[in-house]
Design a protein around this motif. Sequence first.
Motif, short mmCIF file in Angstrom:
data_model
loop_
_atom_site.label_atom_id
_atom_site.label_comp_id
_atom_site.label_asym_id
_atom_site.label_seq_id
_atom_site.Cartn_x
_atom_site.Cartn_y
_atom_site.Cartn_z
N ILE A 190 0.82 -1.43 0.30
CA ILE A 190 0.02 0.11 -0.13
C ILE A 190 0.96 1.14 0.15
N ASN A 191 2.16 1.38 0.73
CA ASN A 191 3.10 1.86 0.90
C ASN A 191 3.82 2.42 -0.75
N GLU A 192 4.01 1.28 -1.28
CA GLU A 192 4.07 1.97 -2.85
C GLU A 192 3.37 1.86 -4.12
N LEU A 193 2.43 2.12 -4.14
CA LEU A 193 1.24 2.21 -4.56
C LEU A 193 1.51 3.38 -5.70
N THR A 194 1.51 3.43 -6.90
CA THR A 194 1.77 5.00 -7.66
C THR A 194 0.59 4.74 -8.67
N ALA A 195 0.81 6.11 -9.30
CA ALA A 195 -0.39 6.54 -10.42
C ALA A 195 -0.26 5.69 -11.32
N ALA A 196 0.57 4.88 -11.73
CA ALA A 196 0.74 4.19 -13.37
C ALA A 196 0.76 2.32 -12.57
N HIS A 197 0.22 2.41 -11.14
CA HIS A 197 -0.50 1.30 -11.00
C HIS A 197 -2.07 1.22 -11.33
N ILE A 198 -2.07 2.75 -10.98
CA ILE A 198 -4.31 2.56 -11.03
C ILE A 198 -3.87 2.94 -12.32
N ILE A 199 -3.18 3.58 -13.55
CA ILE A 199 -3.41 3.24 -14.58
C ILE A 199 -3.50 2.32 -15.42
N LYS A 200 -2.40 1.51 -14.72
CA LYS A 200 -2.42 -0.41 -15.86
C LYS A 200 -3.48 -0.91 -15.20
N VAL A 201 -4.59 -0.89 -14.42
CA VAL A 201 -5.87 -0.83 -14.52
C VAL A 201 -6.77 -0.73 -14.84
N GLN A 202 -7.07 0.30 -15.32
CA GLN A 202 -7.37 1.61 -15.89
C GLN A 202 -7.29 0.99 -17.63
N MET A 203 -6.14 0.83 -17.45
CA MET A 203 -5.74 0.92 -19.25
C MET A 203 -6.23 -0.81 -19.57
N GLU A 204 -6.27 -2.03 -18.39
CA GLU A 204 -6.38 -3.11 -19.16
C GLU A 204 -7.91 -3.60 -19.07
N MET A 205 -9.10 -2.72 -18.59
CA MET A 205 -9.75 -2.85 -18.68
C MET A 205 -10.89 -2.01 -20.06
N GLN A 206 -9.81 -1.12 -20.38
CA GLN A 206 -10.38 -0.87 -21.52
C GLN A 206 -9.85 -2.18 -22.91
N ASN A 207 -8.46 -2.58 -22.50
CA ASN A 207 -8.69 -3.47 -23.66
C ASN A 207 -9.23 -4.74 -23.43
N GLY A 208 -9.36 -5.18 -22.46
CA GLY A 208 -10.39 -6.02 -21.74
C GLY A 208 -11.19 -6.45 -22.31
N LEU A 209 -12.54 -7.95 -21.63
CA LEU A 209 -13.93 -8.57 -21.74
C LEU A 209 -14.21 -8.25 -20.37
N SER A 210 -15.24 -8.37 -20.48
CA SER A 210 -15.74 -8.56 -19.16
C SER A 210 -16.02 -9.85 -19.28
N LYS A 211 -16.72 -10.38 -18.15
CA LYS A 211 -16.95 -12.06 -17.71
C LYS A 211 -17.98 -12.63 -18.71
N LYS A 212 -18.91 -11.15 -19.10
CA LYS A 212 -19.72 -11.82 -20.10
C LYS A 212 -19.02 -11.86 -21.44
N SER A 213 -17.64 -11.10 -22.47
CA SER A 213 -17.44 -10.62 -23.27
C SER A 213 -17.73 -10.12 -23.53
N LYS A 214 -18.16 -8.91 -22.93
CA LYS A 214 -18.24 -7.44 -23.62
C LYS A 214 -16.98 -6.18 -23.00
N PRO A 215 -17.09 -5.40 -23.92
CA PRO A 215 -16.13 -4.56 -23.39
C PRO A 215 -16.82 -3.54 -22.00
N TYR A 216 -15.78 -3.22 -21.42
CA TYR A 216 -16.13 -2.53 -20.27
C TYR A 216 -16.71 -1.26 -20.71
N ALA A 217 -17.83 -1.07 -19.98
CA ALA A 217 -18.43 0.60 -19.97
C ALA A 217 -17.47 1.32 -19.32
#
Length: 414
Positions: A155-182
């Motif tokens: 938790i003390n090493e969390l950076t903005a880059a980590h959060i942006i990583k999640v953001q980009m993963e979701m933008q390029n990934g699919l939900s359990k229903k195989s649909k793009p995340y809103a």
Amino acid sequence: MSTSLASSQRLTITFLNNLKSNPSNAKSTDYEVNLSAMKDSGLPTGVRCLVGKSGGKRFLLRYTSPVTGKKASIGLGKHPETDIPTLRKLSKEYRQQILEGIDPKLERDNQAVDKAMTLERFFNEVYLPLAKQKRSWKDEVARFRLAKSIHHIPINELTAAHIIKVQMEMQNGLSKKSKPYAVATINRVIALLKTINKQAYKLMDAPFIANKVSLLKEDNVRTGYLSEQQLKEFIAYALDYPDKQTGAFLALLFLTGARDKELRFRLWSDINWQEQSINIPHTKNGSSHVLYLSDYMMEILHSIPRIRTNPYIFAGRKHGKPISPARHALRTIKEKMGLPDMPGDKANITLHSARHTVGSLLASQGVPLHDIAKQLNHADLSSSRRYAKLTVGRRREIGSRLSDMVSLGIPAGQ
């Protein structure tokens, strides 16, 4: 179980060795011995020895936290590893911290987790217990799962880059229903991570990086809404729906603009028949809210079959439970109206469309924004001071506007 000892009894190693195990048939796991009360113990108030069923002995300091005001305890070691001089020294240090307004357990825990606590542990052990005060905490658990790729980050090493990583993963990934995340879904996950970071910053002095991450741009129109004529048709179909509780629920949902759960979980005891209102004790905003009803809405309430063994207005088939979310009924009515069912499309009519429908139709009638905000129980408008002073009469007038608009020729108890 707690054991009191005569003040003449001395605290010695022999005394501790001779303490018998807690009986195997005892209700409690341990019994306590008040060591502070023993003669010449040299211990501050609150030191206890807990003896377990296997004979194990551990020391605790019981106290009232100067931070939370609640009862708390902190471990002082085990017997015989912790000798009596060490027990005296450690317990006195902790008692002095308490007198200085410091909670020794919180202080020790914070120091211990600074290096080892991961984002996942912080969420489960620190953030979630606080979040459970909100009705939406289960949604936050589901959202946090979507950030699994950074759960292991300290938790003390969390950076903005980590959060942006999640953001980009979701933008390029699919939900359990195989649909793009809103976009809205992605933003909710990122907003949660930002909130977690703010909490860690406050509680553990973790680096504050939440302000370095921006949410994605959203289309403000999240769901569609009904026109005046469509709403009139919708209410007619709802009141004609075979399940009267579900039909009445949908009709009142789209007439009041209430939130789904906040209306669906209402009890008969929440109705004030004389004042023609429904009280919502706890809303998403954390405050109470009153829905003022028109004569037409009251007719709908009166038309609902009352189940004596069920306290809910919109009683479900399960004993003592309300109806389930009325999505099937909504799809059925949309089909009759010729409205397409388009999940994920911003023009799709959903249960949340009730709020957009009420807001848009009241606005088209010239109702001021702050009056609409009060009807929909919005909490984040800068004009909150202004609309908070609305009289009951004004609130009732606004609440009646839609039902007056659509009720002509529609019997309430079809």
